[in-house]
Design a protein around this motif. Structure first.
Motif, PDB file in Angstrom:
ATOM      1  N   ALA A 175     -29.153 -72.195  76.426  1.00  5.37           N
ATOM      2  CA  ALA A 175     -29.813 -72.376  75.131  1.00  5.37           C
ATOM      3  C   ALA A 175     -31.219 -71.780  75.163  1.00  5.37           C
ATOM      4  CB  ALA A 175     -29.847 -73.862  74.792  1.00  5.37           C
ATOM      5  N   ASP A 176     -31.928 -72.031  76.287  1.00  8.99           N
ATOM      6  CA  ASP A 176     -33.280 -71.451  76.399  1.00  8.99           C
ATOM      7  C   ASP A 176     -33.233 -69.924  76.406  1.00  8.99           C
ATOM      8  OD1 ASP A 176     -34.343 -73.994  76.491  1.00  8.99           O
ATOM      9  OD2 ASP A 176     -34.426 -74.074  78.693  1.00  8.99           O
TER      10      ASP A 176
ATOM     11  N   HIS B 293     -25.866 -75.248  80.385  1.00  9.23           N
ATOM     12  CA  HIS B 293     -25.931 -75.119  78.919  1.00  9.23           C
ATOM     13  C   HIS B 293     -27.375 -75.112  78.429  1.00  9.23           C
ATOM     14  CE1 HIS B 293     -21.801 -74.958  77.635  1.00  9.23           C
ATOM     15  NE2 HIS B 293     -21.455 -76.002  78.410  1.00  9.23           N
ATOM     16  N   GLU B 294     -28.188 -75.948  79.028  1.00 12.01           N
ATOM     17  CA  GLU B 294     -29.596 -75.983  78.617  1.00 12.01           C
ATOM     18  C   GLU B 294     -30.289 -74.641  78.919  1.00 12.01           C
ATOM     19  OE1 GLU B 294     -31.277 -79.248  80.672  1.00 12.01           O
ATOM     20  OE2 GLU B 294     -30.388 -80.790  79.344  1.00 12.01           O
ATOM     21  N   GLU B 295     -29.991 -74.119  80.110  1.00 11.99           N
ATOM     22  CA  GLU B 295     -30.596 -72.833  80.458  1.00 11.99           C
ATOM     23  C   GLU B 295     -30.133 -71.713  79.505  1.00 11.99           C
ATOM     24  OE1 GLU B 295     -29.717 -72.071  84.491  1.00 11.99           O
ATOM     25  OE2 GLU B 295     -31.043 -73.652  85.287  1.00 11.99           O
TER      26      GLU B 295
ATOM     27  N   THR C 161     -22.414 -64.862  78.351  1.00 14.36           N
ATOM     28  CA  THR C 161     -22.521 -66.252  78.844  1.00 14.36           C
ATOM     29  C   THR C 161     -21.192 -66.778  79.387  1.00 14.36           C
ATOM     30  OG1 THR C 161     -22.108 -67.051  76.606  1.00 14.36           O
ATOM     31  CG2 THR C 161     -24.394 -66.806  77.282  1.00 14.36           C
TER      32      THR C 161
ATOM     33  N   GLU D 102     -22.752 -82.134  85.765  1.00 14.61           N
ATOM     34  CA  GLU D 102     -24.223 -82.021  85.788  1.00 14.61           C
ATOM     35  C   GLU D 102     -24.662 -80.574  85.835  1.00 14.61           C
ATOM     36  OE1 GLU D 102     -28.052 -83.229  85.519  1.00 14.61           O
ATOM     37  OE2 GLU D 102     -26.254 -84.484  85.362  1.00 14.61           O
TER      38      GLU D 102
ATOM     39  N   ARG E 254     -24.077 -79.136  82.383  1.00 14.02           N
ATOM     40  CA  ARG E 254     -25.086 -79.503  81.374  1.00 14.02           C
ATOM     41  C   ARG E 254     -26.369 -78.695  81.567  1.00 14.02           C
ATOM     42  NH1 ARG E 254     -29.366 -82.433  81.307  1.00 14.02           N
ATOM     43  NH2 ARG E 254     -29.052 -83.118  83.472  1.00 14.02           N
ATOM     44  N   ARG E 255     -26.772 -78.615  82.865  1.00 11.69           N
ATOM     45  CA  ARG E 255     -27.997 -77.868  83.139  1.00 11.69           C
ATOM     46  C   ARG E 255     -27.841 -76.391  82.757  1.00 11.69           C
ATOM     47  NH1 ARG E 255     -28.331 -79.392  87.836  1.00 11.69           N
ATOM     48  NH2 ARG E 255     -27.439 -77.554  88.909  1.00 11.69           N
TER      49      ARG E 255
ATOM     50  N   GLN F   4     -20.353 -68.684  82.932  1.00 12.82           N
ATOM     51  CA  GLN F   4     -19.785 -70.036  83.085  1.00 12.82           C
ATOM     52  C   GLN F   4     -18.525 -70.027  83.956  1.00 12.82           C
ATOM     53  OE1 GLN F   4     -19.297 -72.195  79.404  1.00 12.82           O
ATOM     54  NE2 GLN F   4     -21.099 -71.175  78.496  1.00 12.82           N
TER      55      GLN F   4
END
Length: 565
Positions: free
Chosen positions: A365-366, A361-363, A343, A355, A358-359, A347
């Motif tokens: 996490a999924d 990080h969400e991806e 990961t 923005e 954040r998006r 990054q």
């Protein structure tokens, strides 16, 4: 005539001078014979006449019938007709060979081995070979005079082609069977096609009419050149006979017509009517059927094991495909899990922006949640793979054991249980053979017995005078006892059986052989041999309707003339 010079003979025809043609029984049973002649000349009739006379005298034999024409002998004689056709008493295969030899030699039952109905020639050849082999082996111990008759012998011992295993065995019997008591009679319509070693080793030969040059040349080489032409001029039933036991080298003879039904005759326009045939004991047929049933059961079991083996193989193939698929899925899951571990690299490559971060990080996490799920699935899949591998190893081990079982079943199907000799059961009979079902034997002669009981055998008995003597006294005090003892020795029946037979005839008058056999509970073949010997010794006489009675001189001893004062 002394025992040393007595020789039992059978009458089969007459010579050109009108004298009876008689053949010595022992030489026929234990010798090497060859009979030939073109179709219709009488060679099969000659073989049937010899068979009739041997059976009449109480001697069994085994006939290898290649054309299904000898069953007519059953019109008058109890014989076991075995082969592949439904008309036979029993359908048999090579697995019955040892039992067939036992029935013929040890139970004294004449046999017609009909090989004409087998569609597979290899099966018929194997059956003959195994029966002949068992006859030869058993005769080494029994040493009982016995004749093997083989039709179309050129098919087994050809002159031009190679001789197979069966032919070599028949040649071995012709060379070495005599010292064990096993004789052979080979029959062929083409002597030129028969291996010459077999013909030249024969000690009695019958030459019926031959017309082909190759065949008449054989006659010229074996007998003399003058007979090459003479043999083509013979009438039906006529033959030149050569034997080692007579001073006359060659005799021209006319063989009589056989008494029994001629199943080999050319069909005519009249309706064919099969005669009523005599049957053997149900116990004998039952023993042979049990062998067939055991073979069928064993074959069914082998088929069941083979079907089960096929199912196991199919299951193994399915598991191998499933295992291969599981390994592919496991490999793909590992690759995805490795990608999710990187990961930070992902990054660092982003262009920036909160923005987007954040998006991302969400991806991530999924993806990490999906990664954890994949790891769990991967662990479960690995467990499944281990389970499948264990099951596959277990199935392969079981499959190997099952295959070994099938191989063992197939290897022993022809040799294990079938090698057990079945007997009809009961006490030993005269002649040294196992008894058969006497109820069935008595039933087969019921008609004869009813005819005899319906007609009085003699006049009403008159009061016994003081001069009459009973049978036991006559046997003890006269030379009749010596004659009876010689008859017993010649027929291999005991003195007790002979006394029972004479007592029955003394009490009830003329009786048929079948009735006497049932009366004394002995084999009909054995009793027939005893009756023939007693008749030769002058103790019995045979009436016009083929029944037996005490001779006049025996009755004279039983009722001697009254003494004069």
């Amino acid at each position: 005539m002394s025992d040393g010079t007595r020789q039992r003979q059978i009458r089969v025809g007459e010579t050109a001078r009108g004298a009876d043609l008689k053949l010595p029984v022992i030489e026929i049973l234990t010798g090497r014979g060859f009979a030939t002649g073109k179709s219709g000349s009488g060679k099969s009739n000659t073989a049937s006449v010899i068979a009739e006379e041997l059976l009449e005298a109480g001697y069994p034999l085994l006939i290898v019938d290649t054309d299904g024409e000898y069953y007519g002998l059953k019109e008058e004689y109890e014989m076991l007709h075995a082969g592949a056709d439904e008309e036979c008493d029993i359908q048999i295969g090579p697995e019955h060979a040892e039992q067939m030899a036992t029935i013929a030699l040890e139970e004294n039952v004449p046999v017609i081995l009909d090989v004409s109905g087998y569609l597979d020639e290899d099966v018929a050849d194997e059956l003959l070979r195994e029966v002949a082999r068992n006859l030869f082996v058993k005769e080494k111990k029994l040493k009982k005079p016995f004749l093997l008759v083989v039709e179309e012998v050129h098919e087994y011992i050809p002159e031009g082609g190679g001789v197979g295993e069966t032919g070599n065995l028949l040649i071995k019997i012709s060379k070495r069977g005599r010292k064990h008591g096993l004789g052979i009679l080979g029959i062929s319509q083409r002597p030129a096609d028969v291996k010459k070693d077999f013909i030249t080793q024969a000690n009695w030969l019958v030459w019926h009419r031959l017309t082909w040059d190759n065949d008449t040349k054989v006659v010229g080489r074996i007998i003399d050149t003058e007979y090459s032409e003479l043999v083509s001029e013979l009438d039906d039933g006529q033959a030149f006979v050569q034997t080692d036991w007579t001073e006359t080298d060659v005799r021209k003879v006319q063989f009589r017509r056989k008494r029994t039904f001629d199943a080999g005759a050319t069909p005519g326009l009249d309706d064919f009517e099969r005669p009523e045939l005599k049957s053997v004991s149900d116990a004998l047929v039952g023993d042979l059927q049990e062998i067939s049933e055991r073979k069928d059961r064993k074959q069914d079991r082998i088929q069941e094991l083979e079907a089960e083996l096929e199912k196991k193989k199919t299951r193994i193939e399915t598991l191998e495909d499933e295992l291969s698929s599981a390994r592919d899925v496991s490999s793909a899951a590992k690759q995805m899990a490795d990608a999710l571990q990187n990961t930070e690299t992902v990054q660092s490559q982003l262009p920036g922006g909160s923005e987007d971060l954040r998006r991302l990080h969400e991806e991530i996490a999924d993806l990490e949640a999906e990664r954890d799920d994949l790891r769990e699935q991967l662990e479960a899949r690995d467990d499944r793979i281990e389970t499948l591998e264990d099951e596959l190893r277990h199935l392969r081990d079981g499959n190997e054991r099952l295959q070994e079982t099938v191989n063992e079943r197939e290897a022993t199907a022809e040799t294990d249980e079938e090698s057990t000799i079945l007997q009809a059961g009961g006490d030993d009979l005269e002649f040294g053979y196992t008894p058969v079902d006497w109820d069935a034997a008595t039933a087969s002669i019921a008609d004869d017995a009813e005819d005899e009981t319906a007609t009085p055998a003699r006049d009403e008995p008159t009061p016994t005078s003081t001069d009459e003597r009973d049978l036991e006294t006559v046997l003890e005090e006269t030379d009749i006892r010596d004659r009876v003892d010689r008859a017993c020795e010649g027929s291999q029946c005991s003195a007790e059986t002979a006394r029972e037979v004479l007592a029955a005839l003394d009490e009830r008058g003329p009786l048929a052989a079948a009735t006497l056999a049932a009366e004394v509970e002995r084999s009909r073949v054995a009793v027939q041999g005893l009756l023939s010997e007693l008749r030769t010794e002058g103790v019995l006489e045979r009436t016009a309707d083929r029944r037996y009675a005490l001779s006049d001189d025996v009755r004279a001893e039983l009722s001697p003339p009254a003494a004069t004062e």
